[in-house]
Design a protein around this motif. Sequence first.
Motif, PDB file in Angstrom:
ATOM      1  N   LYS A 117       7.699  -0.446  14.751  1.00  0.00           N
ATOM      2  CA  LYS A 117       7.917   0.843  14.091  1.00  0.00           C
ATOM      3  C   LYS A 117       7.880   1.963  15.131  1.00  0.00           C
ATOM      4  O   LYS A 117       7.193   1.871  16.144  1.00  0.00           O
ATOM      5  N   ARG A 118       8.595   3.046  14.825  1.00  0.00           N
ATOM      6  CA  ARG A 118       8.661   4.174  15.757  1.00  0.00           C
ATOM      7  C   ARG A 118       7.843   5.352  15.231  1.00  0.00           C
ATOM      8  O   ARG A 118       7.931   5.737  14.074  1.00  0.00           O
TER       9      ARG A 118
ATOM     10  N   ILE B 275     -13.536   4.394  -6.005  1.00  0.00           N
ATOM     11  CA  ILE B 275     -14.248   3.498  -5.094  1.00  0.00           C
ATOM     12  C   ILE B 275     -13.185   2.742  -4.302  1.00  0.00           C
ATOM     13  O   ILE B 275     -12.768   1.640  -4.662  1.00  0.00           O
ATOM     14  N   PRO B 276     -12.690   3.345  -3.211  1.00  0.00           N
ATOM     15  CA  PRO B 276     -11.562   2.750  -2.485  1.00  0.00           C
ATOM     16  C   PRO B 276     -11.949   1.462  -1.782  1.00  0.00           C
ATOM     17  O   PRO B 276     -13.049   1.321  -1.262  1.00  0.00           O
ATOM     18  N   LYS B 277     -11.004   0.539  -1.765  1.00  0.00           N
ATOM     19  CA  LYS B 277     -11.206  -0.738  -1.086  1.00  0.00           C
ATOM     20  C   LYS B 277     -10.381  -0.851   0.191  1.00  0.00           C
ATOM     21  O   LYS B 277     -10.654  -1.704   1.038  1.00  0.00           O
ATOM     22  N   THR B 278      -9.341  -0.021   0.324  1.00  0.00           N
ATOM     23  CA  THR B 278      -8.457  -0.087   1.482  1.00  0.00           C
ATOM     24  C   THR B 278      -8.190   1.322   1.999  1.00  0.00           C
ATOM     25  O   THR B 278      -8.403   2.322   1.299  1.00  0.00           O
ATOM     26  N   GLY B 279      -7.676   1.379   3.219  1.00  0.00           N
ATOM     27  CA  GLY B 279      -7.292   2.665   3.776  1.00  0.00           C
ATOM     28  C   GLY B 279      -6.162   3.303   3.005  1.00  0.00           C
ATOM     29  O   GLY B 279      -6.102   4.535   2.865  1.00  0.00           O
ATOM     30  N   TYR B 280      -5.257   2.481   2.475  1.00  0.00           N
ATOM     31  CA  TYR B 280      -4.151   3.019   1.683  1.00  0.00           C
ATOM     32  C   TYR B 280      -4.672   3.695   0.413  1.00  0.00           C
ATOM     33  O   TYR B 280      -4.192   4.764   0.021  1.00  0.00           O
TER      34      TYR B 280
ATOM     35  N   GLY C 274       0.786  -1.225   0.000  1.00  0.00           N
ATOM     36  CA  GLY C 274       0.000   0.000   0.000  1.00  0.00           C
ATOM     37  C   GLY C 274       0.820   1.278   0.000  1.00  0.00           C
ATOM     38  O   GLY C 274       0.274   2.379  -0.165  1.00  0.00           O
ATOM     39  N   VAL C 275       2.126   1.173   0.154  1.00  0.00           N
ATOM     40  CA  VAL C 275       2.978   2.348   0.360  1.00  0.00           C
ATOM     41  C   VAL C 275       3.212   3.128  -0.925  1.00  0.00           C
ATOM     42  O   VAL C 275       3.371   4.355  -0.899  1.00  0.00           O
TER      43      VAL C 275
ATOM     44  N   GLY D 124       3.609  12.043   2.964  1.00  0.00           N
ATOM     45  CA  GLY D 124       4.804  11.216   3.105  1.00  0.00           C
ATOM     46  C   GLY D 124       4.529   9.730   2.984  1.00  0.00           C
ATOM     47  O   GLY D 124       3.477   9.292   2.521  1.00  0.00           O
ATOM     48  N   ARG D 125       5.497   8.951   3.437  1.00  0.00           N
ATOM     49  CA  ARG D 125       5.449   7.494   3.289  1.00  0.00           C
ATOM     50  C   ARG D 125       4.547   6.872   4.352  1.00  0.00           C
ATOM     51  O   ARG D 125       4.561   7.265   5.515  1.00  0.00           O
ATOM     52  N   MET D 126       3.785   5.865   3.929  1.00  0.00           N
ATOM     53  CA  MET D 126       2.797   5.227   4.813  1.00  0.00           C
ATOM     54  C   MET D 126       3.268   3.885   5.364  1.00  0.00           C
ATOM     55  O   MET D 126       2.461   2.998   5.622  1.00  0.00           O
ATOM     56  N   ASP D 127       4.556   3.738   5.590  1.00  0.00           N
ATOM     57  CA  ASP D 127       5.063   2.421   5.982  1.00  0.00           C
ATOM     58  C   ASP D 127       5.125   2.192   7.488  1.00  0.00           C
ATOM     59  O   ASP D 127       5.464   1.094   7.922  1.00  0.00           O
ATOM     60  N   ARG D 128       4.783   3.190   8.303  1.00  0.00           N
ATOM     61  CA  ARG D 128       4.866   2.995   9.756  1.00  0.00           C
ATOM     62  C   ARG D 128       3.513   2.703  10.399  1.00  0.00           C
ATOM     63  O   ARG D 128       3.445   2.492  11.605  1.00  0.00           O
TER      64      ARG D 128
END
Length: 454
Positions: free
Chosen positions: A357-358, A161-166, A147-148, A296-300
Motif C-alpha cells: 500500500k502507498r 468496549i472496543p476489541k480492535t483498533g478498527y 474493519g474498513v 476516511g477509509r482505513m484500508d491502507r
Amino acid sequence: MKLSIKAIVAAVALGVAGTAWAQVSPEELEQLGTTLTPWGAEIAGNADGSIPAYTGGLSGAPAGYDSASRRLLDPFKDEKPLFSIDAKNMAQYADKLTDGAQELMKRWPDFRIDVYPTHRTIFQTEERADAALKNAANPECKTSEDGVGVRGCWGGTPFPIPKTGYQAMWNAMLRGDAYVERRFQNHLIDASGTRTLVNDSVGYVEYPYLDQAQKPYEGRGIYYWRYRNDTLAPTRDAGQRNLLLYPLEFDRLDSRVWSYTTGQRRTRLAPEFSYDTPSASLAGALFYDELSLFSGRMDRFDFELVGKKEIYIPYNTYRIDYTPVSEVTGPKFINPDVLRWELHRVWEVKATRKAGKRHVAAERTFYLDEDSWAILSAEGKDDTGKLFRVAFAHIQPNFQGSAIVGSGAGFYDLTKGQYLLTGYVDPKSGYVKIDGKNDDRLYRSESMAGSGVR
C-alpha cells in the motif's frame, strides 16, 4: 437516565447471553452504566485522584453565557496552572507525555505545556447514551471483516468496549455533534515564523449517523459524515467550495467528493481528495485523511488497539478562541499561554502501513479520549522510522445540549519546520452554531456552483 440505562442493560443482556458472536459478553455489558459510562469510559477516577470520577460532564452553560453570542464560553478561565513541563524537567513526566510532545520539547527549549486541574466535561444526552448501550449489545453492530466498514450500528458510540483498533477508530469517526455550522480560520506559520491566512471559511458539518429521526443506512443515512466548506478569504480563493460525503460501509462504498473553483466556474468530482493527498485549500500542509486528525477509509493501514494510558493532552481549550491570532501563533509553535493541558485517560491505537500500500506515513499513532472518543493527538513516522508529523487537537466540549465537541488543532511538520493552526474561531468574526439543522441542499453538488460564483 440511570433507570433507562438499567432497563436497557437488563433487556439486551438477555439477548446477548445466547449469542456467541456478540461484540461484548454479558459480564462486560453489565459494566456499561455501572463501572463504565454507556459509551465506555471508566467512571472512577485514577489512583491518586489527579483524574477525577466522571459525574455527568458539563451539561449546563457556565455563568455569564450568552446564547446569542454563538460562542462557547470558558468555564475555567480563572484557573491557574498546577505546574509546567519543558525540556528541563520532561524526563520526570516522560511516562505521561506523548513522543510528539517530547520531540517538540527537545527541538525548542522554550516549548512548554502548562498542566491544569483535570475536568471531565464531556456531556452525552440520554438518547446518545441509550444508543451506545444498544449498539454494544447488538450482534449486528459490527465492522466488516477487514474493519474498513461498519454496519448495524446507529445513533451513538458503536463499540463502547472496543476489541480492535478498527473499532476504536470507528468510535472516533462516529462521534461529534449532529449538526454544526462554524466560521473559522486556518493559519500557516512557515519556517521563518511568517504567518499566512490560508483559509477563512464557513464549514457545515453533519453526522446523519447521530440523527435518530434518520432511517439508518438509507438516503443520507448511508453517510456517517457530510461536510461542506465555503471559502470566504483570502480574496483569491473566495467562493471556492468543497463537499465531502463519507459512507458508513466504506468497505463497499466510496467517498463522494466535489470541488468548485471560481476560476473554472464548474463543480467537478474529485476522488483524488483522499488519503495522503495534500489539501490545496490548506496550502498543502495537511493530508485529506488528517481532517479531525484522521478521517476516511482505513484500508491502507493495519490498526492495532495498544491499550489505555494516562497522558497530558490539550483539553478544555476554550481560551484559544478568545485570543487574537497574533497572540496565539508563535514563530515555531502555538503560544503555550493560550493552551490548557490536562491529565486524561486515552486509548492508544497504532496504525502500520500494509505491505504493497502507498502512503507517506509508514506508521501512525493515535490517542483517543476515553470520555469523548475524539482523537486528541496523532503522530506520523516515515519509512526510516523518523517522526515527521505531530498533531494535537484543541478540544472544546459543548454545553449547549448536544453531545460532544467542536475543536481545532495544531499540526507540526517537523521536516519543513512549519506548523498549521486549524479550526481557529477568530474572536471578531468566528462563531459556532450547534443548535438547529443544516439545510439538506448544502450537501448537494448541484448547489455549489450557484452559491460559489463571486
